[in-house]
Write a protein that holds these residues in place. Structure first.
Motif, short mmCIF file in Angstrom:
data_model
loop_
_atom_site.label_atom_id
_atom_site.label_comp_id
_atom_site.label_asym_id
_atom_site.label_seq_id
_atom_site.Cartn_x
_atom_site.Cartn_y
_atom_site.Cartn_z
N ASP A 92 -33.88 -13.74 20.51
CA ASP A 92 -33.52 -12.57 21.32
C ASP A 92 -32.37 -12.96 22.27
O ASP A 92 -32.54 -13.82 23.14
CB ASP A 92 -34.74 -12.12 22.11
CG ASP A 92 -34.46 -10.95 23.04
OD1 ASP A 92 -33.29 -10.52 23.15
OD2 ASP A 92 -35.42 -10.46 23.68
N PRO A 143 -38.37 -1.65 21.34
CA PRO A 143 -39.20 -1.77 20.13
C PRO A 143 -39.95 -0.48 19.79
O PRO A 143 -40.22 -0.23 18.61
CB PRO A 143 -40.19 -2.88 20.49
CG PRO A 143 -39.54 -3.65 21.57
CD PRO A 143 -38.68 -2.69 22.34
N TRP A 199 -38.30 1.67 17.09
CA TRP A 199 -37.91 1.06 15.80
C TRP A 199 -39.03 1.10 14.75
O TRP A 199 -40.21 1.06 15.10
CB TRP A 199 -37.51 -0.40 16.02
CG TRP A 199 -36.17 -0.59 16.66
CD1 TRP A 199 -35.75 -0.09 17.85
CD2 TRP A 199 -35.06 -1.35 16.13
NE1 TRP A 199 -34.46 -0.49 18.11
CE2 TRP A 199 -34.02 -1.27 17.07
CE3 TRP A 199 -34.87 -2.09 14.97
CZ2 TRP A 199 -32.79 -1.90 16.87
CZ3 TRP A 199 -33.65 -2.72 14.78
CH2 TRP A 199 -32.62 -2.61 15.72
N HIS A 249 -40.02 -4.47 14.36
CA HIS A 249 -39.66 -5.01 15.68
C HIS A 249 -38.20 -5.44 15.65
O HIS A 249 -37.77 -6.12 14.70
CB HIS A 249 -40.56 -6.19 16.06
CG HIS A 249 -40.44 -6.53 17.52
ND1 HIS A 249 -39.37 -7.22 18.03
CD2 HIS A 249 -41.22 -6.21 18.58
CE1 HIS A 249 -39.50 -7.35 19.34
NE2 HIS A 249 -40.63 -6.74 19.70
N SER A 306 -37.55 -9.09 14.89
CA SER A 306 -38.37 -9.68 13.82
C SER A 306 -37.51 -10.32 12.74
O SER A 306 -37.95 -11.20 12.02
CB SER A 306 -39.25 -8.60 13.18
OG SER A 306 -38.42 -7.65 12.51
#
Ligand SMILES: [Zn+2]
Length: 443
Positions: free
Chosen positions: A28, A99, A102, A105, A108
């Protein structure tokens, strides 16, 4: 030693690009625009450095202006070191993602339904993964490119590069010594025009950015009384005037060449007297191409006052202005005339970018595309947004958006940038590796 005739190394690169993109998305690197809440750039930069070191690169890790703002630079020596180097750069940061909106995730990195999913999949961990896969292939297999290639993986593009490319250009220019040309986002992707005719758009220009603050002063006072000098009312007038203003139509060469190319492929006309209407034929792409016909000024933030019955002495607004190459002075004059002397103006910004669509590098881009997609056309275009190219231009580097992807006809690619369910086709990543590899071997 070089295995240029051997396709095995290229197969490895195509295989690993999917995993590289997925792994990178799982780190991230959200850039909120607020330096105190940015995450992950250091972790991503260290991950990239490791992937490069693994195959024998020497890498330089630099923090650009603040702790954690990680960048990695590596240089691959070319056959002719007297030639100007080619910079291949990509940013590691991404914009925030919620999230709850979406299907998967956003961090992900899921690989499903033929796509790699997640924030950054097209902006621009796709290109970072492609560049890494090719860089690794070259080193592993002893491929020597014709000239030096500088690979740069950068922080903070999503907030203007003030803690990334811009800082590096101003504080560590030696990292880019000898670089004459650069490729990065946003270009090289395909669009499908009528009858399955594909065109690949190479970015040769970008509008300039001006984040403008308008400030109006008045006389403070009691909200119950007659009051003829109200800052809020004056600001509202200025914002309305600017928000409704239409700047003049200016067709820059990159836009003209793009439209002419589309005409050649489709027969569609783009007459000056109704060019905006005609651009509508481009479908989803018209949102961006339409924005490259004029300067724009979109009010985005307002602030004034603190209590219902107190007239404040100051009111201010933020306006996101995007300015065509060559229009900066004219834009300023037009703004001054429109708003008058009582509206104070302050701005931070980055300049427009523009180069011509010609020369050996452009030929190599076109040849590497058509080798993989015979019959496709390659056209220049202007990006309505901005990239780190703005900073590299300061070093006299000639910039192109070339992150090659062959996309399905029905994919609304431009909506994926900063969008929900951002994803990139697995096939497009592999296509991109093949094109990029051929391009870098021949440039
Ligand atoms: Zn980007």
């Amino acid at each position: 030693m070089s295995d240029m005739g051997d396709g095995a190394g290229l197969l490895v690169a195509q295989d690993e690009v999917v995993e590289l993109a997925s792994e990178l998305i799982r780190i991230d690197t959200t850039n909120t625009g607020n330096p105190s809440t940015v995450v992950g750039e250091r972790a991503a930069a260290e991950w990239v450095a490791e992937k490069l070191a693994e195959v024998g690169y020497e890498t330089t890790y630099v923090e650009s202006g603040a702790k954690g703002r990680g960048n990695v630079i590596a240089r691959l020596a070319g056959a002719d070191r007297s030639r100007g180097a080619l910079l291949v750069h990509g940013h590691l940061d991404v914009v925030p993602a919620d999230p709850s909106e979406w299907s998967v995730h956003p961090f992900s990195g899921a690989v499903q339904d033929g796509y790699v999913w997640g924030r950054g999949a097209v902006d621009m961990k796709d290109m970072v993964a492609m560049s890494l896969a090719v860089a690794r292939r070259f080193k592993r297999d002893g491929v020597v490119p014709p000239r030096d290639i500088v690979f740069a993986f950068l922080a903070d593009e999503e907030a203007g590069g003030f803690f990334g490319a811009k800082w590096l250009v101003e504080n560590r220019p030696e990292l880019f010594e000898g670089v004459t040309e650069a490729i990065s986002e946003v270009g090289g992707f395909s669009i499908t025009l009528k009858d399955d005719a594909r065109a690949y758009l190479i970015e040769t220009a970008e509008k300039g950015i001006r984040w403008l603050t308008l400030r109006v002063r008045g006389t403070a006072g009691h909200g119950s009384m007659i009051h003829r000098d109200n800052a809020v009312a004056k600001l509202a007038e200025a914002v309305t005037k600017l928000g409704r203003h239409q700047f003049p139509l200016v067709i820059r060469p990159s836009v003209r060449e793009f439209l002419d190319g589309v005409t050649e492929i489709t027969g569609w006309d783009f007459p000056d007297e109704d060019i905006e209407g005609a651009v509508g034929k481009l479908g989803a792409l018209s949102r961006m191409i339409g924005a490259t016909l004029r300067d724009t000024a979109n009010p985005t933030m307002l602030s004034a006052g603190y209590k219902a019955n107190v007239i404040p002495s100051v009111a201010q607004a933020t306006v996101d202005c995007r300015i065509l190459p060559g229009r900066e002075e004219a834009f300023d004059r037009e703004l001054a005339e429109l708003l008058g002397p009582d509206v104070e103006r302050e701005w931070v910004g980055l300049p427009p970018v523009e180069t011509t669509f010609d020369g050996a590098l452009v030929d190599a881009m076109a040849a590497s595309i058509t080798a993989e997609d015979p019959g496709a056309k390659v056209l220049p275009y202007m990006l309505s947004g901005g990239t780190d190219a703005k900073s590299f231009q300061q070093l006299g580097i000639r910039n192109f958006g070339f992150a090659p992807l062959r996309l399905p006809a029905d994919l609304d690619f431009s909506a994926l940038f900063h969008g929900v369910d951002e994803r990139v086709p697995v096939d497009a990543l592999k296509f991109g590796v093949r094109v990029l590899e051929r391009f870098l071997r021949n440039s």
